[in-house]
Design a protein around this motif. Structure first.
Motif, PDB file in Angstrom:
ATOM      1  N   GLN A  31       0.811  -1.208   0.000  1.00  0.00           N
ATOM      2  CA  GLN A  31       0.000   0.000   0.000  1.00  0.00           C
ATOM      3  C   GLN A  31       0.849   1.264   0.000  1.00  0.00           C
ATOM      4  O   GLN A  31       0.438   2.287  -0.552  1.00  0.00           O
ATOM      5  CB  GLN A  31      -0.928   0.018   1.225  1.00  0.00           C
ATOM      6  CG  GLN A  31      -1.985  -1.065   1.229  1.00  0.00           C
ATOM      7  CD  GLN A  31      -2.886  -1.014   0.010  1.00  0.00           C
ATOM      8  OE1 GLN A  31      -3.333   0.049  -0.395  1.00  0.00           O
ATOM      9  NE2 GLN A  31      -3.141  -2.171  -0.584  1.00  0.00           N
ATOM     10  N   ALA A  32       2.017   1.208   0.637  1.00  0.00           N
ATOM     11  CA  ALA A  32       2.864   2.397   0.746  1.00  0.00           C
ATOM     12  C   ALA A  32       3.348   2.841  -0.629  1.00  0.00           C
ATOM     13  O   ALA A  32       3.525   2.026  -1.535  1.00  0.00           O
ATOM     14  CB  ALA A  32       4.061   2.093   1.648  1.00  0.00           C
ATOM     15  N   ARG A  33       3.570   4.157  -0.771  1.00  0.00           N
ATOM     16  CA  ARG A  33       3.993   4.699  -2.055  1.00  0.00           C
ATOM     17  C   ARG A  33       5.339   5.421  -1.988  1.00  0.00           C
ATOM     18  O   ARG A  33       5.966   5.654  -3.011  1.00  0.00           O
ATOM     19  CB  ARG A  33       2.924   5.658  -2.590  1.00  0.00           C
ATOM     20  CG  ARG A  33       1.630   4.948  -2.988  1.00  0.00           C
ATOM     21  CD  ARG A  33       1.861   4.030  -4.185  1.00  0.00           C
ATOM     22  NE  ARG A  33       0.672   3.235  -4.511  1.00  0.00           N
ATOM     23  CZ  ARG A  33       0.467   1.993  -4.103  1.00  0.00           C
ATOM     24  NH1 ARG A  33       1.365   1.389  -3.330  1.00  0.00           N
ATOM     25  NH2 ARG A  33      -0.616   1.339  -4.452  1.00  0.00           N
ATOM     26  N   PHE A  38       8.145   3.179   8.150  1.00  0.00           N
ATOM     27  CA  PHE A  38       8.529   2.990   9.556  1.00  0.00           C
ATOM     28  C   PHE A  38       7.471   2.122  10.226  1.00  0.00           C
ATOM     29  O   PHE A  38       6.293   2.477  10.221  1.00  0.00           O
ATOM     30  CB  PHE A  38       8.617   4.357  10.243  1.00  0.00           C
ATOM     31  CG  PHE A  38       9.249   4.321  11.604  1.00  0.00           C
ATOM     32  CD1 PHE A  38      10.623   4.212  11.732  1.00  0.00           C
ATOM     33  CD2 PHE A  38       8.493   4.432  12.757  1.00  0.00           C
ATOM     34  CE1 PHE A  38      11.222   4.199  12.980  1.00  0.00           C
ATOM     35  CE2 PHE A  38       9.081   4.419  14.008  1.00  0.00           C
ATOM     36  CZ  PHE A  38      10.451   4.311  14.121  1.00  0.00           C
ATOM     37  N   MET A  39       7.882   0.979  10.774  1.00  0.00           N
ATOM     38  CA  MET A  39       6.940   0.028  11.371  1.00  0.00           C
ATOM     39  C   MET A  39       7.271  -0.188  12.840  1.00  0.00           C
ATOM     40  O   MET A  39       8.387  -0.607  13.175  1.00  0.00           O
ATOM     41  CB  MET A  39       7.008  -1.322  10.658  1.00  0.00           C
ATOM     42  CG  MET A  39       6.662  -1.298   9.194  1.00  0.00           C
ATOM     43  SD  MET A  39       6.645  -2.998   8.535  1.00  0.00           S
ATOM     44  CE  MET A  39       6.470  -2.682   6.790  1.00  0.00           C
ATOM     45  N   PRO A  92      12.009   0.102  -1.605  1.00  0.00           N
ATOM     46  CA  PRO A  92      12.465  -0.524  -2.854  1.00  0.00           C
ATOM     47  C   PRO A  92      13.570  -1.563  -2.660  1.00  0.00           C
ATOM     48  O   PRO A  92      13.847  -2.335  -3.573  1.00  0.00           O
ATOM     49  CB  PRO A  92      12.996   0.672  -3.673  1.00  0.00           C
ATOM     50  CG  PRO A  92      12.344   1.873  -3.082  1.00  0.00           C
ATOM     51  CD  PRO A  92      12.226   1.569  -1.631  1.00  0.00           C
ATOM     52  N   ASN A  93      14.206  -1.578  -1.477  1.00  0.00           N
ATOM     53  CA  ASN A  93      15.350  -2.465  -1.251  1.00  0.00           C
ATOM     54  C   ASN A  93      15.055  -3.659  -0.348  1.00  0.00           C
ATOM     55  O   ASN A  93      15.981  -4.349   0.076  1.00  0.00           O
ATOM     56  CB  ASN A  93      16.513  -1.684  -0.626  1.00  0.00           C
ATOM     57  CG  ASN A  93      17.364  -0.984  -1.667  1.00  0.00           C
ATOM     58  OD1 ASN A  93      17.177  -1.191  -2.862  1.00  0.00           O
ATOM     59  ND2 ASN A  93      18.291  -0.161  -1.223  1.00  0.00           N
ATOM     60  N   VAL A  94      13.779  -3.908  -0.028  1.00  0.00           N
ATOM     61  CA  VAL A  94      13.477  -4.979   0.920  1.00  0.00           C
ATOM     62  C   VAL A  94      12.570  -6.027   0.284  1.00  0.00           C
ATOM     63  O   VAL A  94      11.940  -5.793  -0.753  1.00  0.00           O
ATOM     64  CB  VAL A  94      12.804  -4.428   2.200  1.00  0.00           C
ATOM     65  CG1 VAL A  94      13.706  -3.407   2.883  1.00  0.00           C
ATOM     66  CG2 VAL A  94      11.430  -3.831   1.904  1.00  0.00           C
ATOM     67  N   TRP A  95      12.527  -7.189   0.937  1.00  0.00           N
ATOM     68  CA  TRP A  95      11.580  -8.228   0.560  1.00  0.00           C
ATOM     69  C   TRP A  95      10.977  -8.824   1.825  1.00  0.00           C
ATOM     70  O   TRP A  95      11.535  -8.667   2.915  1.00  0.00           O
ATOM     71  CB  TRP A  95      12.228  -9.313  -0.302  1.00  0.00           C
ATOM     72  CG  TRP A  95      13.382 -10.048   0.334  1.00  0.00           C
ATOM     73  CD1 TRP A  95      14.696  -9.682   0.310  1.00  0.00           C
ATOM     74  CD2 TRP A  95      13.328 -11.282   1.068  1.00  0.00           C
ATOM     75  NE1 TRP A  95      15.469 -10.601   0.984  1.00  0.00           N
ATOM     76  CE2 TRP A  95      14.652 -11.602   1.454  1.00  0.00           C
ATOM     77  CE3 TRP A  95      12.302 -12.143   1.438  1.00  0.00           C
ATOM     78  CZ2 TRP A  95      14.965 -12.752   2.192  1.00  0.00           C
ATOM     79  CZ3 TRP A  95      12.605 -13.288   2.170  1.00  0.00           C
ATOM     80  CH2 TRP A  95      13.930 -13.572   2.529  1.00  0.00           C
TER      81      TRP A  95
END
Length: 229
Positions: A31-33, A38-39, A92-95
């Motif tokens: 959902q984030a754009r 931050f979680m 963009p750098n995580v999975w």
């Protein structure tokens, strides 16, 4: 929480309870754009130092994440100082995969910041009681999640997931008893590299992580037998 959020945005998503936050994080990431997300959990809050860091620092897009000090609370005070938790992610750098107790991952550098993410739950995070009660419920939940199989899991940035993780997952499900002992040793020694500075409480933290891995793999093995898998 909802009342507070509604003061700032109408982008609110209410989803069915799944017994933990990790599976929902796939949805959050999708959902984030913006680049950074931050979680934190409902029982965590920002120290003044962490607030200042977030307000005044230009985040480096070369990093996969930032981790912050996350000391463990015994119900009255912090008893460890060596724990860090990654909670600020360069999207963009995580999975990620929808496994319980499995954090967002990155192949890029994770920058450690010596500012505290406050965490003061009602129950102590250190002690023998962690091996029973709530832990047993979590292990049942997590084992069932693993047995869904890799293909059934929700994923984010699936193309980033290393082939080594996918093959490990298959081996783990095929031979859980072997991994119960291997993971116990791996997590105990891996955790002690950081927690030994915290003395007795640090040892407990490492032991808790190792026992969880041991019991999880054993529960997966039991469920496979019950289901003739």
């Amino acid at each position: 929480t909802l009342a507070i959020v509604r003061e700032y945005t109408d982008k609110i998503y209410i989803r069915p309870r799944q017994g933990g936050s990790e599976p929902h994080r796939i949805f959050i990431l999708k959902q984030a754009r913006n680049d950074w997300i931050f979680m934190i959990d409902a029982d965590e809050f920002l120290s003044e130092g962490l607030k200042n860091f977030l307000k005044n620092t230009t985040l480096d897009l070369a990093f996969g994440a930032y981790s912050f000090k996350w000391p463990l609370w015994d119900g009255r005070r912090y008893v460890t100082a060596s724990n860090y938790r990654a909670c600020l992610f360069n999207r963009p750098n995580v999975w990620a995969v929808g496994l319980h107790n499995f954090s967002v991952q990155t192949g890029a550098h994770i920058e450690k910041i010596n500012q505290i993410l406050e965490h003061q739950p009602k129950q102590s995070k250190v002690g023998w009681h962690r091996f029973s009660g709530q832990l047993k419920t979590r292990i049942d939940r997590d084992a069932l999640c693993f047995l869904q199989g890799f293909e059934a899991l929700e994923k984010f940035n699936e193309s980033f997931i290393p082939a080594s993780f996918i093959s490990w997952y298959a081996r783990y499900i095929s031979h859980p008893l072997f991994y119960s002992y291997l993971n116990f040793i791996r997590y105990l020694l891996g955790s002690l590299k950081n927690t030994w500075r915290d003395g007795f409480c640090g040892l407990w933290v490492s032991l808790q992580a190792a026992v969880y891995q041991y019991k999880l793999a054993h529960r997966i093995s039991q469920l496979k037998k019950e289901r003739n898998l």
